[in-house]
Design a protein around this motif. Structure first.
Motif, PDB file in Angstrom:
ATOM      1  N   PRO A  49       0.938  -1.133  -0.109  1.00  0.00           N
ATOM      2  CA  PRO A  49       0.136  -0.008   0.121  1.00  0.00           C
ATOM      3  C   PRO A  49       0.860   1.423  -0.096  1.00  0.00           C
ATOM      4  CG  PRO A  49      -0.741  -1.331   1.616  1.00  0.00           C
ATOM      5  CD  PRO A  49       0.195  -2.123   1.320  1.00  0.00           C
ATOM      6  N   GLN A  50       2.203   1.142   0.453  1.00  0.00           N
ATOM      7  CA  GLN A  50       3.064   2.138   0.497  1.00  0.00           C
ATOM      8  C   GLN A  50       3.602   2.795  -0.785  1.00  0.00           C
ATOM      9  OE1 GLN A  50       5.445   0.570   4.029  1.00  0.00           O
ATOM     10  NE2 GLN A  50       5.467   2.773   4.309  1.00  0.00           N
ATOM     11  N   VAL A  51       3.274   1.907  -1.949  1.00  0.00           N
ATOM     12  CA  VAL A  51       3.642   2.327  -3.258  1.00  0.00           C
ATOM     13  C   VAL A  51       2.579   2.262  -4.140  1.00  0.00           C
ATOM     14  CG1 VAL A  51       6.032   1.369  -2.874  1.00  0.00           C
ATOM     15  CG2 VAL A  51       4.240  -0.353  -3.739  1.00  0.00           C
ATOM     16  N   GLY A  97       9.404   3.894  13.159  1.00  0.00           N
ATOM     17  CA  GLY A  97       9.318   4.977  12.166  1.00  0.00           C
ATOM     18  C   GLY A  97       8.728   4.250  11.088  1.00  0.00           C
ATOM     19  N   CYS A  98       8.549   5.065   9.942  1.00  0.00           N
ATOM     20  CA  CYS A  98       7.875   4.760   8.734  1.00  0.00           C
ATOM     21  C   CYS A  98       8.187   5.356   7.544  1.00  0.00           C
ATOM     22  CB  CYS A  98       6.116   4.554   8.959  1.00  0.00           C
ATOM     23  SG  CYS A  98       4.992   3.915   7.752  1.00  0.00           S
ATOM     24  N   LEU A  99       8.298   4.933   6.600  1.00  0.00           N
ATOM     25  CA  LEU A  99       8.663   5.739   5.209  1.00  0.00           C
ATOM     26  C   LEU A  99       7.543   6.631   4.734  1.00  0.00           C
ATOM     27  CD1 LEU A  99      10.696   2.957   3.346  1.00  0.00           C
ATOM     28  CD2 LEU A  99      11.561   4.959   4.819  1.00  0.00           C
ATOM     29  N   SER A 100       6.237   5.957   5.109  1.00  0.00           N
ATOM     30  CA  SER A 100       5.068   6.981   4.812  1.00  0.00           C
ATOM     31  C   SER A 100       4.916   8.208   5.803  1.00  0.00           C
ATOM     32  CB  SER A 100       3.811   6.151   4.750  1.00  0.00           C
ATOM     33  OG  SER A 100       3.977   5.340   3.555  1.00  0.00           O
ATOM     34  N   GLN A 139       5.296  -7.217  12.285  1.00  0.00           N
ATOM     35  CA  GLN A 139       3.942  -6.651  12.730  1.00  0.00           C
ATOM     36  C   GLN A 139       3.689  -5.277  12.107  1.00  0.00           C
ATOM     37  OE1 GLN A 139       5.327  -7.086  16.781  1.00  0.00           O
ATOM     38  NE2 GLN A 139       3.694  -8.298  17.437  1.00  0.00           N
ATOM     39  N   HIS A 140       4.622  -4.270  11.845  1.00  0.00           N
ATOM     40  CA  HIS A 140       4.311  -3.073  11.512  1.00  0.00           C
ATOM     41  C   HIS A 140       3.892  -3.001  10.129  1.00  0.00           C
ATOM     42  CE1 HIS A 140       5.844   1.153  10.897  1.00  0.00           C
ATOM     43  NE2 HIS A 140       5.648   0.947   9.579  1.00  0.00           N
ATOM     44  N   GLU A 141       4.657  -3.801   9.376  1.00  0.00           N
ATOM     45  CA  GLU A 141       4.191  -4.059   7.854  1.00  0.00           C
ATOM     46  C   GLU A 141       2.725  -4.693   7.756  1.00  0.00           C
ATOM     47  OE1 GLU A 141       6.042  -2.155   5.880  1.00  0.00           O
ATOM     48  OE2 GLU A 141       7.322  -2.077   7.399  1.00  0.00           O
ATOM     49  N   TYR A 142       2.549  -5.543   8.637  1.00  0.00           N
ATOM     50  CA  TYR A 142       1.195  -6.371   8.638  1.00  0.00           C
ATOM     51  C   TYR A 142       0.222  -5.185   8.865  1.00  0.00           C
ATOM     52  CZ  TYR A 142      -1.996 -10.127   9.262  1.00  0.00           C
ATOM     53  OH  TYR A 142      -3.052 -11.015   9.195  1.00  0.00           O
ATOM     54  N   ASP A 143       0.420  -4.395   9.784  1.00  0.00           N
ATOM     55  CA  ASP A 143      -0.669  -3.306   9.978  1.00  0.00           C
ATOM     56  C   ASP A 143      -0.930  -2.654   8.718  1.00  0.00           C
ATOM     57  OD1 ASP A 143      -1.027  -3.558  12.819  1.00  0.00           O
ATOM     58  OD2 ASP A 143       0.102  -1.835  13.347  1.00  0.00           O
ATOM     59  N   HIS A 144       0.166  -2.255   7.948  1.00  0.00           N
ATOM     60  CA  HIS A 144      -0.258  -1.519   6.773  1.00  0.00           C
ATOM     61  C   HIS A 144      -1.446  -2.207   5.841  1.00  0.00           C
ATOM     62  CE1 HIS A 144       2.471   1.769   6.677  1.00  0.00           C
ATOM     63  NE2 HIS A 144       3.546   1.053   7.105  1.00  0.00           N
ATOM     64  N   LEU A 145      -1.230  -3.801   5.646  1.00  0.00           N
ATOM     65  CA  LEU A 145      -1.910  -4.478   5.166  1.00  0.00           C
ATOM     66  C   LEU A 145      -3.605  -4.542   5.530  1.00  0.00           C
ATOM     67  CD1 LEU A 145       0.082  -7.620   4.284  1.00  0.00           C
ATOM     68  CD2 LEU A 145      -0.096  -5.300   3.240  1.00  0.00           C
TER      69      LEU A 145
END
Ligand code: NI
Length: 183
Positions: A49-51, A97-100, A139-145
């Motif tokens: 989703p970040q891309v 932190g987060c690239l978004s 967990q952080h990346e999974y949250d994005h989904l």
């Protein structure tokens, strides 16, 4: 190919990402672009989703943590159609932190251990436990989904303190060292 990163405020980050066809699609080129984009931005994880794609794919590489955390489990790989089936253990506080969300770093509390099922970009199925920092990145990346970003997990007071910064990101006032898009 380096892809532009969608920042906070973009509706794509709030969608529930959809499962993909693992068997009949070659995910290797997209995963390669995800890694290239992540490394270019000095990230340790990046979710589709970040891309701009609301699909259930993310990549991680925990290697950069090794210098500060020699015991970190080093895991580099793609997670396609991942499913966290269990989270357990102690509450683990770790700065995220987060690239978004350029320039925002805050402590987040999550469980220390996870069990996850996923496919890699070769189509192989995995069924694994992770803990510590590797679990945290997943967990952080999974949250994005799931349509979540890490600031959703902060207390209302902390979120209030960040409100102006978040508004600045959403309105495109914050410039990152990598290519971003905002809506
Ligand atoms: Ni993120």
């Amino acid at each position: 190919m380096i892809l532009p990163i969608h920042v906070y405020g973009d509706p794509v980050l709030r969608k529930l990402a959809e499962e993909v066809d693992v068997e009949n699609t070659d995910w290797k080129p997209f995963v390669a672009d995800m890694f290239e984009t992540m490394y270019h931005a000095n990230g340790v994880g990046l979710a589709a989703p970040q891309v701009g794609k609301a699909i259930r794919v993310f990549v991680i590489d925990t290697e950069p943590f090794k210098e500060s955390y020699p015991d970190v489990r080093i895991h580099k790989g793609a997670f396609i159609n991942p499913l966290i089936t269990k989270e357990w253990g102690d509450d683990f506080v770790f700065g995220e932190g987060c690239l978004s969300l350029p320039n925002i770093n805050e402590d987040v509390t999550r469980k220390s251990n996870i069990h996850i099922e996923y496919y890699d970009e070769e189509g192989n199925f995995h069924d694994e436990d992770f803990d510590g920092i590797a679990a945290r990145v997943i967990q952080h990346e999974y949250d994005h989904l799931e349509g979540h970003v890490f600031v959703d997990r902060l207390t209302p007071i902390k979120k209030m303190v960040l409100k102006r910064q978040l508004n600045d990101i959403a309105s495109g006032k914050i410039k990152a060292a990598y290519k971003t898009v905002h809506k």
